[in-house]
Design a protein around this motif. Structure first.
Motif, PDB file in Angstrom:
ATOM      1  N   THR A 117      46.817 -54.286   8.922  1.00  0.00           N
ATOM      2  CA  THR A 117      47.512 -53.004   9.024  1.00  0.00           C
ATOM      3  C   THR A 117      46.699 -51.897   8.371  1.00  0.00           C
ATOM      4  OG1 THR A 117      49.709 -54.019   9.087  1.00  0.00           O
ATOM      5  CG2 THR A 117      49.583 -51.726   8.339  1.00  0.00           C
ATOM      6  N   ALA A 118      46.427 -50.841   9.133  1.00  0.00           N
ATOM      7  CA  ALA A 118      45.598 -49.733   8.651  1.00  0.00           C
ATOM      8  C   ALA A 118      45.499 -48.678   9.740  1.00  0.00           C
ATOM      9  CB  ALA A 118      44.203 -50.222   8.285  1.00  0.00           C
ATOM     10  N   VAL A 119      44.921 -47.549   9.382  1.00  0.00           N
ATOM     11  CA  VAL A 119      44.483 -46.584  10.386  1.00  0.00           C
ATOM     12  C   VAL A 119      43.062 -46.977  10.777  1.00  0.00           C
ATOM     13  CG1 VAL A 119      43.975 -44.175  10.886  1.00  0.00           C
ATOM     14  CG2 VAL A 119      45.938 -44.760   9.440  1.00  0.00           C
ATOM     15  N   TYR A 120      42.830 -47.105  12.065  1.00  0.00           N
ATOM     16  CA  TYR A 120      41.529 -47.517  12.568  1.00  0.00           C
ATOM     17  C   TYR A 120      40.791 -46.303  13.120  1.00  0.00           C
ATOM     18  CZ  TYR A 120      42.535 -52.452  11.994  1.00  0.00           C
ATOM     19  OH  TYR A 120      42.793 -53.688  11.454  1.00  0.00           O
ATOM     20  N   TYR A 121      39.527 -46.180  12.714  1.00  0.00           N
ATOM     21  CA  TYR A 121      38.699 -45.051  13.102  1.00  0.00           C
ATOM     22  C   TYR A 121      37.488 -45.514  13.905  1.00  0.00           C
ATOM     23  CZ  TYR A 121      41.265 -42.520   9.470  1.00  0.00           C
ATOM     24  OH  TYR A 121      42.243 -41.941   8.697  1.00  0.00           O
ATOM     25  N   CYS A 122      37.178 -44.767  14.923  1.00  0.00           N
ATOM     26  CA  CYS A 122      35.957 -44.932  15.689  1.00  0.00           C
ATOM     27  C   CYS A 122      34.910 -43.980  15.103  1.00  0.00           C
ATOM     28  CB  CYS A 122      36.253 -44.593  17.148  1.00  0.00           C
ATOM     29  SG  CYS A 122      34.846 -44.590  18.246  1.00  0.00           S
ATOM     30  N   ALA A 123      33.650 -44.418  15.050  1.00  0.00           N
ATOM     31  CA  ALA A 123      32.608 -43.584  14.474  1.00  0.00           C
ATOM     32  C   ALA A 123      31.290 -43.803  15.211  1.00  0.00           C
ATOM     33  CB  ALA A 123      32.433 -43.907  12.990  1.00  0.00           C
ATOM     34  N   ALA A 124      30.407 -42.805  15.111  1.00  0.00           N
ATOM     35  CA  ALA A 124      29.103 -42.873  15.767  1.00  0.00           C
ATOM     36  C   ALA A 124      28.008 -42.498  14.779  1.00  0.00           C
ATOM     37  CB  ALA A 124      29.065 -41.930  16.969  1.00  0.00           C
ATOM     38  N   THR A 125      26.871 -43.184  14.903  1.00  0.00           N
ATOM     39  CA  THR A 125      25.734 -42.883  14.046  1.00  0.00           C
ATOM     40  C   THR A 125      24.445 -42.989  14.837  1.00  0.00           C
ATOM     41  OG1 THR A 125      24.509 -43.549  12.071  1.00  0.00           O
ATOM     42  CG2 THR A 125      25.619 -45.295  13.278  1.00  0.00           C
ATOM     43  N   ALA A 169      37.118 -43.015  23.285  1.00  0.00           N
ATOM     44  CA  ALA A 169      36.466 -42.244  24.333  1.00  0.00           C
ATOM     45  C   ALA A 169      35.528 -41.226  23.693  1.00  0.00           C
ATOM     46  CB  ALA A 169      37.511 -41.525  25.180  1.00  0.00           C
ATOM     47  N   ALA A 170      34.284 -41.237  24.133  1.00  0.00           N
ATOM     48  CA  ALA A 170      33.272 -40.342  23.579  1.00  0.00           C
ATOM     49  C   ALA A 170      32.928 -39.247  24.575  1.00  0.00           C
ATOM     50  CB  ALA A 170      32.022 -41.130  23.221  1.00  0.00           C
ATOM     51  N   SER A 171      32.638 -38.085  24.056  1.00  0.00           N
ATOM     52  CA  SER A 171      32.167 -36.975  24.887  1.00  0.00           C
ATOM     53  C   SER A 171      31.082 -36.238  24.128  1.00  0.00           C
ATOM     54  CB  SER A 171      33.313 -36.031  25.239  1.00  0.00           C
ATOM     55  OG  SER A 171      33.889 -35.480  24.080  1.00  0.00           O
ATOM     56  N   GLY A 172      30.294 -35.484  24.855  1.00  0.00           N
ATOM     57  CA  GLY A 172      29.192 -34.768  24.235  1.00  0.00           C
ATOM     58  C   GLY A 172      27.888 -35.485  24.529  1.00  0.00           C
ATOM     59  N   ARG A 173      27.114 -35.694  23.498  1.00  0.00           N
ATOM     60  CA  ARG A 173      25.798 -36.302  23.647  1.00  0.00           C
ATOM     61  C   ARG A 173      25.927 -37.677  24.284  1.00  0.00           C
ATOM     62  NH1 ARG A 173      20.960 -35.942  19.317  1.00  0.00           N
ATOM     63  NH2 ARG A 173      19.562 -37.504  20.195  1.00  0.00           N
ATOM     64  N   PRO A 174      25.042 -38.075  25.184  1.00  0.00           N
ATOM     65  CA  PRO A 174      25.126 -39.370  25.861  1.00  0.00           C
ATOM     66  C   PRO A 174      25.296 -40.515  24.878  1.00  0.00           C
ATOM     67  CG  PRO A 174      23.396 -38.066  26.841  1.00  0.00           C
ATOM     68  CD  PRO A 174      23.870 -37.295  25.642  1.00  0.00           C
ATOM     69  N   LYS A 223      31.041 -45.421  31.120  1.00  0.00           N
ATOM     70  CA  LYS A 223      32.373 -44.847  30.949  1.00  0.00           C
ATOM     71  C   LYS A 223      32.531 -44.157  29.599  1.00  0.00           C
ATOM     72  CE  LYS A 223      34.664 -48.176  33.993  1.00  0.00           C
ATOM     73  NZ  LYS A 223      35.720 -49.199  34.120  1.00  0.00           N
ATOM     74  N   LYS A 224      31.471 -44.161  28.789  1.00  0.00           N
ATOM     75  CA  LYS A 224      31.502 -43.526  27.469  1.00  0.00           C
ATOM     76  C   LYS A 224      32.675 -44.041  26.641  1.00  0.00           C
ATOM     77  CE  LYS A 224      29.250 -39.271  28.985  1.00  0.00           C
ATOM     78  NZ  LYS A 224      29.289 -37.788  28.990  1.00  0.00           N
ATOM     79  N   THR A 225      32.831 -45.345  26.626  1.00  0.00           N
ATOM     80  CA  THR A 225      33.965 -45.964  25.943  1.00  0.00           C
ATOM     81  C   THR A 225      33.511 -47.123  25.073  1.00  0.00           C
ATOM     82  OG1 THR A 225      35.440 -45.395  27.769  1.00  0.00           O
ATOM     83  CG2 THR A 225      36.170 -47.130  26.294  1.00  0.00           C
ATOM     84  N   VAL A 226      34.130 -47.221  23.905  1.00  0.00           N
ATOM     85  CA  VAL A 226      33.942 -48.368  23.022  1.00  0.00           C
ATOM     86  C   VAL A 226      35.314 -48.980  22.786  1.00  0.00           C
ATOM     87  CG1 VAL A 226      33.216 -49.143  20.743  1.00  0.00           C
ATOM     88  CG2 VAL A 226      31.961 -47.343  21.900  1.00  0.00           C
ATOM     89  N   ARG A 227      35.391 -50.295  22.789  1.00  0.00           N
ATOM     90  CA  ARG A 227      36.674 -50.968  22.612  1.00  0.00           C
ATOM     91  C   ARG A 227      36.606 -51.954  21.456  1.00  0.00           C
ATOM     92  NH1 ARG A 227      36.369 -50.650  28.374  1.00  0.00           N
ATOM     93  NH2 ARG A 227      38.044 -49.341  29.203  1.00  0.00           N
ATOM     94  N   GLN A 253      26.095 -33.055  19.367  1.00  0.00           N
ATOM     95  CA  GLN A 253      27.484 -33.160  18.932  1.00  0.00           C
ATOM     96  C   GLN A 253      28.193 -34.227  19.753  1.00  0.00           C
ATOM     97  OE1 GLN A 253      28.179 -31.896  16.208  1.00  0.00           O
ATOM     98  NE2 GLN A 253      30.217 -30.986  16.217  1.00  0.00           N
ATOM     99  N   VAL A 254      29.037 -34.990  19.085  1.00  0.00           N
ATOM    100  CA  VAL A 254      29.791 -36.059  19.723  1.00  0.00           C
ATOM    101  C   VAL A 254      31.263 -35.925  19.333  1.00  0.00           C
ATOM    102  CG1 VAL A 254      30.118 -38.549  19.885  1.00  0.00           C
ATOM    103  CG2 VAL A 254      27.807 -37.619  19.697  1.00  0.00           C
ATOM    104  N   GLN A 255      32.136 -36.034  20.290  1.00  0.00           N
ATOM    105  CA  GLN A 255      33.571 -36.034  20.024  1.00  0.00           C
ATOM    106  C   GLN A 255      34.134 -37.412  20.348  1.00  0.00           C
ATOM    107  OE1 GLN A 255      32.309 -33.427  22.262  1.00  0.00           O
ATOM    108  NE2 GLN A 255      31.811 -32.400  20.341  1.00  0.00           N
ATOM    109  N   LEU A 256      34.983 -37.906  19.470  1.00  0.00           N
ATOM    110  CA  LEU A 256      35.539 -39.256  19.607  1.00  0.00           C
ATOM    111  C   LEU A 256      37.059 -39.199  19.545  1.00  0.00           C
ATOM    112  CD1 LEU A 256      33.118 -41.016  17.098  1.00  0.00           C
ATOM    113  CD2 LEU A 256      32.906 -40.949  19.588  1.00  0.00           C
ATOM    114  N   VAL A 257      37.715 -39.910  20.463  1.00  0.00           N
ATOM    115  CA  VAL A 257      39.178 -39.963  20.483  1.00  0.00           C
ATOM    116  C   VAL A 257      39.620 -41.413  20.636  1.00  0.00           C
ATOM    117  CG1 VAL A 257      41.284 -39.218  21.636  1.00  0.00           C
ATOM    118  CG2 VAL A 257      39.321 -37.661  21.494  1.00  0.00           C
ATOM    119  N   GLU A 258      40.368 -41.903  19.647  1.00  0.00           N
ATOM    120  CA  GLU A 258      40.861 -43.282  19.687  1.00  0.00           C
ATOM    121  C   GLU A 258      42.228 -43.352  20.354  1.00  0.00           C
ATOM    122  OE1 GLU A 258      38.986 -42.758  15.492  1.00  0.00           O
ATOM    123  OE2 GLU A 258      40.280 -41.629  16.861  1.00  0.00           O
TER     124      GLU A 258
END
Length: 124
Positions: free
Chosen positions: A91-99, A23-28, A76-80, A1-6
Motif C-alpha cells: 500500500t502506497a502512492v506509486y509514481y512513474c519517473a524518467a531519467t 503515459a509519457a509525452s514530450g521527448r521520445p 505507445k509511449k507507455t510503461v506498465r 521535457q517529459v510529462q508523465l501521467v499514471e
C-alpha cells in the motif's frame, strides 16, 4: 521535457493483482530509463522497478521481485507495472519517473521527471 501521467491504482484485496500504466509525452521515450517508485505515509519514497530504454534490462527491489513486472512500449509511449500477489505492505502512492541516467538508477534524485502518483491500497 517529459510529462508523465499514471493510472490504474485502486483498492484490492491481499493476493490480488493490479496493473499500473504510465503515459509519457514530450521527448521520445526511447531515450530514457523509466522507473516506478512508491511512498507510504510517513516513509521515504522507495525504488520499486526500472527498465532500460530498449526494454532489455529490468531491475527490481527485493521486496517485489517475482511478484511485479515492469514493461514498456515505446511506440505507445507507455510503461506498465503488473503487480501480482499483492500484500498490505504494498500500500502506497506509486509514481512513474524518467531519467537520462543509468538503467539501474534506484535513487529518487537520479530521476529527472515525475508523474503525479496513483494510490494503491491493499486490504488484508
Amino acid at each position: 521535457q517529459v510529462q508523465l501521467v499514471e493510472s490504474g491504482g485502486g483498492l484490492v484485496q491481499a493476493g490480488g493483482s493490479l496493473r499500473l500504466s504510465c503515459a509519457a509525452s514530450g521527448r521520445p521515450p526511447s531515450t530514457y530509463t523509466m522507473g516506478w517508485f512508491r511512498q507510504a505515509p510517513g516513509l521515504e519514497r522507495e525504488f520499486v522497478a526500472a527498465i532500460s530504454w530498449s526494454g532489455g534490462d529490468t531491475y527490481y527491489a527485493d521486496s517485489v521481485k517475482g511478484r511485479f513486472t515492469i514493461s514498456r512500449d515505446n511506440a505507445k509511449k507507455t510503461v506498465r507495472l503488473q503487480m501480482n500477489s499483492l500484500k498490505p505492505e504494498d500500500t502506497a502512492v506509486y509514481y512513474c519517473a524518467a531519467t537520462y541516467g543509468s538503467s539501474n538508477s534506484r535513487r529518487p534524485n537520479e530521476y529527472n521527471y515525475w508523474g503525479q502518483g496513483t494510490q494503491v491500497t491493499v486490504s488484508s
